[in-house]
Scaffold this motif. Structure first.
Motif, PDB file in Angstrom:
ATOM      1  N   GLY A  42     -22.778 -34.892 -61.165  1.00  0.00           N
ATOM      2  CA  GLY A  42     -23.285 -34.565 -59.848  1.00  0.00           C
ATOM      3  C   GLY A  42     -24.792 -34.483 -59.758  1.00  0.00           C
ATOM      4  N   LYS A  43     -25.467 -34.727 -60.864  1.00  0.00           N
ATOM      5  CA  LYS A  43     -26.922 -34.725 -60.896  1.00  0.00           C
ATOM      6  C   LYS A  43     -27.398 -36.103 -61.367  1.00  0.00           C
ATOM      7  N   THR A  44     -28.642 -36.201 -61.815  1.00  0.00           N
ATOM      8  CA  THR A  44     -29.195 -37.485 -62.247  1.00  0.00           C
ATOM      9  C   THR A  44     -29.922 -37.339 -63.566  1.00  0.00           C
ATOM     10  N   LEU A  45     -29.537 -38.159 -64.529  1.00  0.00           N
ATOM     11  CA  LEU A  45     -30.304 -38.282 -65.769  1.00  0.00           C
ATOM     12  C   LEU A  45     -31.353 -39.361 -65.536  1.00  0.00           C
ATOM     13  N   LEU A  58     -43.387 -50.122 -68.118  1.00  0.00           N
ATOM     14  CA  LEU A  58     -42.653 -48.915 -67.758  1.00  0.00           C
ATOM     15  C   LEU A  58     -41.261 -49.261 -67.252  1.00  0.00           C
ATOM     16  N   GLU A  59     -40.273 -48.493 -67.671  1.00  0.00           N
ATOM     17  CA  GLU A  59     -38.925 -48.630 -67.127  1.00  0.00           C
ATOM     18  C   GLU A  59     -38.381 -47.237 -66.807  1.00  0.00           C
ATOM     19  N   PHE A  60     -37.868 -47.081 -65.596  1.00  0.00           N
ATOM     20  CA  PHE A  60     -37.206 -45.849 -65.176  1.00  0.00           C
ATOM     21  C   PHE A  60     -35.752 -46.165 -64.865  1.00  0.00           C
ATOM     22  N   THR A  61     -34.842 -45.353 -65.385  1.00  0.00           N
ATOM     23  CA  THR A  61     -33.431 -45.493 -65.063  1.00  0.00           C
ATOM     24  C   THR A  61     -32.918 -44.184 -64.478  1.00  0.00           C
ATOM     25  N   PHE A  62     -31.899 -44.303 -63.604  1.00  0.00           N
ATOM     26  CA  PHE A  62     -31.353 -43.164 -62.868  1.00  0.00           C
ATOM     27  C   PHE A  62     -29.832 -43.222 -63.009  1.00  0.00           C
ATOM     28  N   GLU A  63     -29.272 -42.348 -63.851  1.00  0.00           N
ATOM     29  CA  GLU A  63     -27.844 -42.374 -64.141  1.00  0.00           C
ATOM     30  C   GLU A  63     -27.178 -41.112 -63.602  1.00  0.00           C
ATOM     31  N   ARG A  64     -26.011 -41.311 -62.968  1.00  0.00           N
ATOM     32  CA  ARG A  64     -25.253 -40.173 -62.472  1.00  0.00           C
ATOM     33  C   ARG A  64     -24.786 -39.317 -63.638  1.00  0.00           C
ATOM     34  N   SER A 106     -45.760 -51.754 -82.063  1.00  0.00           N
ATOM     35  CA  SER A 106     -45.867 -51.194 -80.729  1.00  0.00           C
ATOM     36  C   SER A 106     -45.561 -49.705 -80.749  1.00  0.00           C
ATOM     37  N   LEU A 107     -46.352 -48.940 -79.999  1.00  0.00           N
ATOM     38  CA  LEU A 107     -46.133 -47.506 -79.871  1.00  0.00           C
ATOM     39  C   LEU A 107     -45.463 -47.239 -78.530  1.00  0.00           C
ATOM     40  N   ASP A 108     -44.227 -46.751 -78.559  1.00  0.00           N
ATOM     41  CA  ASP A 108     -43.445 -46.528 -77.350  1.00  0.00           C
ATOM     42  C   ASP A 108     -43.071 -45.052 -77.246  1.00  0.00           C
ATOM     43  N   LEU A 109     -42.835 -44.614 -76.019  1.00  0.00           N
ATOM     44  CA  LEU A 109     -42.327 -43.257 -75.833  1.00  0.00           C
ATOM     45  C   LEU A 109     -41.146 -43.299 -74.882  1.00  0.00           C
ATOM     46  N   SER A 110     -40.285 -42.300 -75.025  1.00  0.00           N
ATOM     47  CA  SER A 110     -39.132 -42.158 -74.149  1.00  0.00           C
ATOM     48  C   SER A 110     -39.005 -40.692 -73.775  1.00  0.00           C
ATOM     49  N   PHE A 111     -38.726 -40.450 -72.493  1.00  0.00           N
ATOM     50  CA  PHE A 111     -38.558 -39.071 -72.020  1.00  0.00           C
ATOM     51  C   PHE A 111     -37.433 -39.066 -71.004  1.00  0.00           C
ATOM     52  N   ALA A 112     -36.559 -38.065 -71.072  1.00  0.00           N
ATOM     53  CA  ALA A 112     -35.426 -37.968 -70.143  1.00  0.00           C
ATOM     54  C   ALA A 112     -35.263 -36.543 -69.663  1.00  0.00           C
ATOM     55  N   ARG A 113     -34.774 -36.417 -68.446  1.00  0.00           N
ATOM     56  CA  ARG A 113     -34.510 -35.096 -67.888  1.00  0.00           C
ATOM     57  C   ARG A 113     -33.425 -35.213 -66.830  1.00  0.00           C
ATOM     58  N   VAL A 114     -32.577 -34.189 -66.748  1.00  0.00           N
ATOM     59  CA  VAL A 114     -31.568 -34.116 -65.703  1.00  0.00           C
ATOM     60  C   VAL A 114     -32.185 -33.452 -64.484  1.00  0.00           C
ATOM     61  N   LEU A 115     -32.139 -34.151 -63.328  1.00  0.00           N
ATOM     62  CA  LEU A 115     -32.680 -33.637 -62.076  1.00  0.00           C
ATOM     63  C   LEU A 115     -31.525 -33.266 -61.150  1.00  0.00           C
ATOM     64  N   ASP A 116     -31.731 -32.225 -60.377  1.00  0.00           N
ATOM     65  CA  ASP A 116     -30.642 -31.623 -59.612  1.00  0.00           C
ATOM     66  C   ASP A 116     -30.455 -32.307 -58.261  1.00  0.00           C
ATOM     67  N   ALA A 117     -30.066 -33.584 -58.302  1.00  0.00           N
ATOM     68  CA  ALA A 117     -29.771 -34.344 -57.088  1.00  0.00           C
ATOM     69  C   ALA A 117     -29.062 -35.629 -57.495  1.00  0.00           C
ATOM     70  N   GLU A 118     -28.468 -36.295 -56.520  1.00  0.00           N
ATOM     71  CA  GLU A 118     -27.799 -37.569 -56.770  1.00  0.00           C
ATOM     72  C   GLU A 118     -28.842 -38.663 -57.041  1.00  0.00           C
ATOM     73  N   PRO A 119     -28.459 -39.745 -57.775  1.00  0.00           N
ATOM     74  CA  PRO A 119     -29.421 -40.803 -58.095  1.00  0.00           C
ATOM     75  C   PRO A 119     -30.127 -41.391 -56.876  1.00  0.00           C
ATOM     76  N   GLU A 120     -29.410 -41.548 -55.768  1.00  0.00           N
ATOM     77  CA  GLU A 120     -30.053 -42.100 -54.574  1.00  0.00           C
ATOM     78  C   GLU A 120     -31.208 -41.209 -54.111  1.00  0.00           C
ATOM     79  N   ASP A 121     -30.978 -39.893 -54.145  1.00  0.00           N
ATOM     80  CA  ASP A 121     -32.021 -38.968 -53.694  1.00  0.00           C
ATOM     81  C   ASP A 121     -33.207 -38.949 -54.660  1.00  0.00           C
ATOM     82  N   VAL A 122     -32.922 -38.998 -55.964  1.00  0.00           N
ATOM     83  CA  VAL A 122     -34.005 -38.996 -56.948  1.00  0.00           C
ATOM     84  C   VAL A 122     -34.812 -40.289 -56.855  1.00  0.00           C
ATOM     85  N   PHE A 123     -34.118 -41.403 -56.773  1.00  0.00           N
ATOM     86  CA  PHE A 123     -34.805 -42.702 -56.655  1.00  0.00           C
ATOM     87  C   PHE A 123     -35.702 -42.711 -55.420  1.00  0.00           C
ATOM     88  N   ASP A 124     -35.158 -42.274 -54.285  1.00  0.00           N
ATOM     89  CA  ASP A 124     -35.933 -42.296 -53.045  1.00  0.00           C
ATOM     90  C   ASP A 124     -37.103 -41.327 -53.099  1.00  0.00           C
TER      91      ASP A 124
END
Length: 339
Positions: A107-110, A98-104, A2-20
């Motif tokens: 004060g931001k979100t990974l 696809l799987e998306f995770t939102f970790e605090r 299987s060919l898989d990829l993973s990408f992560a970035r810190v976004l400048d908001a709380e997980p609730e705001d990023v998820f929404d």
């Protein structure tokens, strides 16, 4: 295998705001969007387990990629799992998970995306190339919920924002007008240029407050006391002028750049803050209160004048390039500070 990829970035908001934001139509359209004129994104989302999220996107109506996602797990604001069918321009389709995770994260979100099951290394690589733009555009959405301080500045290729000998008679210095010729490009209206530069100009004029250095403000003859009808904040070490009461839009701030920016953000409401002036920009960067830079890069070597970053010092400041707009006579470069 299987060919898989993973990408992560810190976004400048709380997980609730990023998820929404990510599960909102505006965020979804940005995630699949491009800055290219005419780029199309059509998104419909039924946010429930078993619900379908369909996205059609591409450069024109006749060239649309189509993604059909089915929600398997919805755990707000921590996790999303989807099965995905992607249909290419020639009608060929393939399926992935696809799987998306939102970790605090401070004060931001990974935000992490894992996509499993690519049928070829070429398709995996194609998706990897597009992810920085997708996550960057989503970050702009969540940042857009809070006012951002943005330096807008025309600059020559060798780093000058005025010509030499800038003073009250020559606010832009000798030959400094060359740096602002892009504002009169094409058949624009008033000061608004035509074409893509007009869109950048509209962003500038949509700001909700202005922070400008005392010297720049005075050389501009204080803009007659008004800059597109929004409050103006002037950080200064000197006493306000005697006629300050005659400038109702203007506030002189004597207790530092941090206080200046805090007052400007409060006054701006939902709008961004326009930052102007080299010394003020450097002070904002040193104090950590400048969020973004919009550099209007002019294809000229002035050779002398006032440099934008002349006295910034030895502080190491990382910038992330988030947008490039090529227009007649100018390239607009948008940077995020502290990426």
């Amino acid at each position: 295998m299987s060919l898989d990829l993973s990408f992560a970035r810190v976004l400048d908001a709380e997980p609730e705001d990023v998820f929404d934001a990510f599960t909102d139509p505006v965020g979804q359209e940005q995630f699949y969007g491009q800055d290219d004129p005419g780029w199309i994104v059509e998104s419909q989302c039924d946010l429930r387990v078993g619900g379908v999220w369909t996205v059609a996107f591409g450069p024109s109506r006749g060239e649309l990629y189509r993604h059909t996602h089915v929600f398997q797990v919805i755990d707000r604001p921590r996790r999303l799992v989807l099965t995905t069918t992607e249909t290419r321009l020639d009608g060929w389709s393939f399926e992935t998970e696809l799987e998306f995770t939102f970790e605090r994260h401070d004060g931001k979100t990974l935000m992490t995306m894992v996509q499993k099951g690519f049928p070829s290394a070429e398709l995996k690589a194609e998706h990897e190339r597009g992810l920085p733009n997708a996550f960057g555009r989503l970050d702009r959405v969540v940042r857009g919920r809070l006012p951002a301080s943005v330096l807008y500045m025309s600059m020559s290729l060798d780093g000058f924002i005025t010509g030499p000998e800038d003073d009250f008679d020559h606010g832009l210095g000798l030959d400094g007008e060359r740096l602002h010729q892009w504002l009169s490009a094409g058949e624009g209206v008033g000061f608004r240029p035509a074409g893509p530069s007009g869109d950048v100009f509209d962003e500038l004029m949509a700001t909700g407050a202005v922070v400008v250095g005392r010297r720049t403000f005075d050389l501009a003859r204080r803009w007659g006391g008004d800059h597109h009808g929004v409050p103006i904040f002037v950080p200064t070490r000197q006493a306000p002028p005697d006629d300050a009461a005659n400038l109702p839009w203007v506030t002189y701030v004597t207790d530092g750049i941090e206080s200046t920016m805090a007052q400007a953000k409060e006054a701006a409401g939902a709008g961004n803050i326009l930052v102007h002036g080299a010394a003020t920009a450097q002070s904002c960067l040193q104090a950590g209160v400048l969020d973004e830079l919009e550099i209007h890069l002019i294809p000229v070597l002035l050779g002398a004048g006032r440099r934008l970053f002349e006295h910034l010092g030895t502080q190491h400041i990382e910038l992330e390039l988030v947008r490039i707009i090529d227009a007649p006579g100018v390239t607009h470069l948008r940077y995020r500070v502290g990426a």
